[in-house]
Design a protein around this motif. Structure first.
Motif, PDB file in Angstrom:
ATOM      1  N   TYR A  78      15.119   9.425  -2.787  1.00  8.22           N
ATOM      2  CA  TYR A  78      15.436  10.481  -1.830  1.00  8.22           C
ATOM      3  C   TYR A  78      15.284  11.842  -2.495  1.00  8.22           C
ATOM      4  O   TYR A  78      16.219  12.379  -3.096  1.00  8.22           O
ATOM      5  N   TRP A  79      14.078  12.378  -2.395  1.00  7.75           N
ATOM      6  CA  TRP A  79      13.752  13.688  -2.940  1.00  7.75           C
ATOM      7  C   TRP A  79      12.850  14.409  -1.952  1.00  7.75           C
ATOM      8  O   TRP A  79      12.291  13.797  -1.043  1.00  7.75           O
ATOM      9  N   VAL A  80      12.690  15.704  -2.128  1.00  6.46           N
ATOM     10  CA  VAL A  80      11.683  16.414  -1.350  1.00  6.46           C
ATOM     11  C   VAL A  80      10.325  15.826  -1.738  1.00  6.46           C
ATOM     12  O   VAL A  80       9.932  15.864  -2.902  1.00  6.46           O
ATOM     13  N   GLY A  81       9.641  15.262  -0.757  1.00  7.50           N
ATOM     14  CA  GLY A  81       8.425  14.512  -1.028  1.00  7.50           C
ATOM     15  C   GLY A  81       8.621  13.021  -0.863  1.00  7.50           C
ATOM     16  O   GLY A  81       7.649  12.260  -0.867  1.00  7.50           O
ATOM     17  N   GLY A  82       9.884  12.588  -0.726  1.00  7.92           N
ATOM     18  CA  GLY A  82      10.185  11.185  -0.483  1.00  7.92           C
ATOM     19  C   GLY A  82       9.666  10.261  -1.566  1.00  7.92           C
ATOM     20  O   GLY A  82       9.601  10.618  -2.748  1.00  7.92           O
ATOM     21  N   ALA A 215       1.444  18.713  -1.846  1.00  9.04           N
ATOM     22  CA  ALA A 215       0.263  18.830  -0.984  1.00  9.04           C
ATOM     23  C   ALA A 215       0.585  19.298   0.420  1.00  9.04           C
ATOM     24  O   ALA A 215      -0.264  19.913   1.074  1.00  9.04           O
ATOM     25  N   ALA A 216       1.797  19.012   0.901  1.00  9.27           N
ATOM     26  CA  ALA A 216       2.099  19.300   2.298  1.00  9.27           C
ATOM     27  C   ALA A 216       3.303  20.203   2.499  1.00  9.27           C
ATOM     28  O   ALA A 216       3.233  21.214   3.213  1.00  9.27           O
ATOM     29  N   VAL A 217       4.436  19.889   1.869  1.00  8.09           N
ATOM     30  CA  VAL A 217       5.664  20.646   2.126  1.00  8.09           C
ATOM     31  C   VAL A 217       5.582  22.062   1.565  1.00  8.09           C
ATOM     32  O   VAL A 217       5.926  23.041   2.240  1.00  8.09           O
ATOM     33  N   LYS A 218       5.110  22.197   0.326  1.00  5.55           N
ATOM     34  CA  LYS A 218       5.030  23.533  -0.277  1.00  5.55           C
ATOM     35  C   LYS A 218       4.142  24.479   0.530  1.00  5.55           C
ATOM     36  O   LYS A 218       4.533  25.611   0.810  1.00  5.55           O
ATOM     37  N   PRO A 219       2.933  24.061   0.941  1.00  5.09           N
ATOM     38  CA  PRO A 219       2.130  24.951   1.782  1.00  5.09           C
ATOM     39  C   PRO A 219       2.794  25.248   3.125  1.00  5.09           C
ATOM     40  O   PRO A 219       2.684  26.365   3.635  1.00  5.09           O
TER      41      PRO A 219
END
Length: 255
Positions: A78-82, A215-219
């Motif tokens: 359970y982290w940002v990025g799963g 790849a997805a959350v940061k952008p």
């Protein structure tokens, strides 16, 4: 984070599904909230420590699940990025047969309501989003597509190159795995040197592995209309009287 708790879209989880959804919706201008039960995976020397990662399970959840009344600790992160923070970055498409009815020993898995052809263009978009490196036509089980991988396959390490040569001499057809990796000019934000030997199952200090976070959350978070709330456990969804509409999300944060 905004003090206004009304959003156009609330996405629960920041893994491959939630992260990709956020990336796709972020440019629309809709007010989007990302809810993640974990926090940011810490960057530390234990990220690349085999004992810490695989034996001590340092980054795996401590919660207990049950199967047939038997307790076990699930391989969940359970982290940002799963779970993509710990995946090996191999990006295979499902095969055409995977969408049909499959008969197993214990029963029948029914056919999907959609086919591979329905998803094929979205696989292509996902391969671009996750920086897929590969080579079409080398995998004999690969489903049909007219779209090449966005990046060429990774070069083999010397021992693997020799193994490939030996396998071909025996009549086999080895092929490079399609891998989601940001290398050199592939990286929009160049950082530390990429160390591929610490990809498979390890969190990546260099942010070269194309996981859902980098790849997805940061952008997505570069858009002012997107908010991320970490350490937020979703307890329930509130619905309308008919039960057909979600009207609210109940979240527990800390205590």
């Amino acid at each position: 984070m905004s003090t206004d708790n009304h959003y156009d879209v609330i996405i629960i989880g920041t893994g491959a599904g939630g992260g990709t959804m956020a990336h796709e919706l972020a440019p629309t201008g809709k007010k989007i909230l990302l809810l993640e039960r974990g926090g940011f995976l810490p960057k530390e020397r234990e990220n690349w420590d085999t004992r810490a990662v695989f034996t001590e399970k340092r980054y795996q959840t401590d919660e207990i699940w049950y199967h047939m009344d038997e307790p076990f600790r699930p391989a969940m992160h359970y982290w940002v990025g799963g779970n993509t923070k710990m995946y090996g970055a191999a990006l295979f498409r499902l095969r055409e047969a995977d969408f049909g009815e499959i008969r197993h020993v214990d029963g029948i898995s029914p056919a999907w309501p959609i086919s591979y052809n329905d998803l094929a263009p979205y696989y292509t978009r996902a391969e671009h989003l996750f920086y897929a490196h590969g080579q079409r036509g080398t995998d004999p089980t690969e489903p049909p597509t007219d779209d090449p991988y966005p990046y060429p396959p990774l070069a083999h390490e010397p021992r693997i190159a020799k193994l490939e040569q030996d396998l071909r001499a025996m009549g086999y057809r080895p092929f490079p795995l399609p891998l989601g990796v940001r290398l050199g000019d592939d990286k929009p934000y160049p950082q530390a040197k990429t160390i591929l030997s610490t990809f498979d199952g390890y969190p990546d200090l260099t942010e070269s592995k194309a996981d859902a976070h980098v790849a997805a959350v940061k952008p997505a978070l570069e858009h002012p209309s997107v908010t991320l709330m970490t350490d937020s456990y979703v307890e329930k969804l509130e619905t309308s009287a008919s039960g057909r509409e979600v009207t609210g999300v109940v979240v527990r944060r800390g205590d």
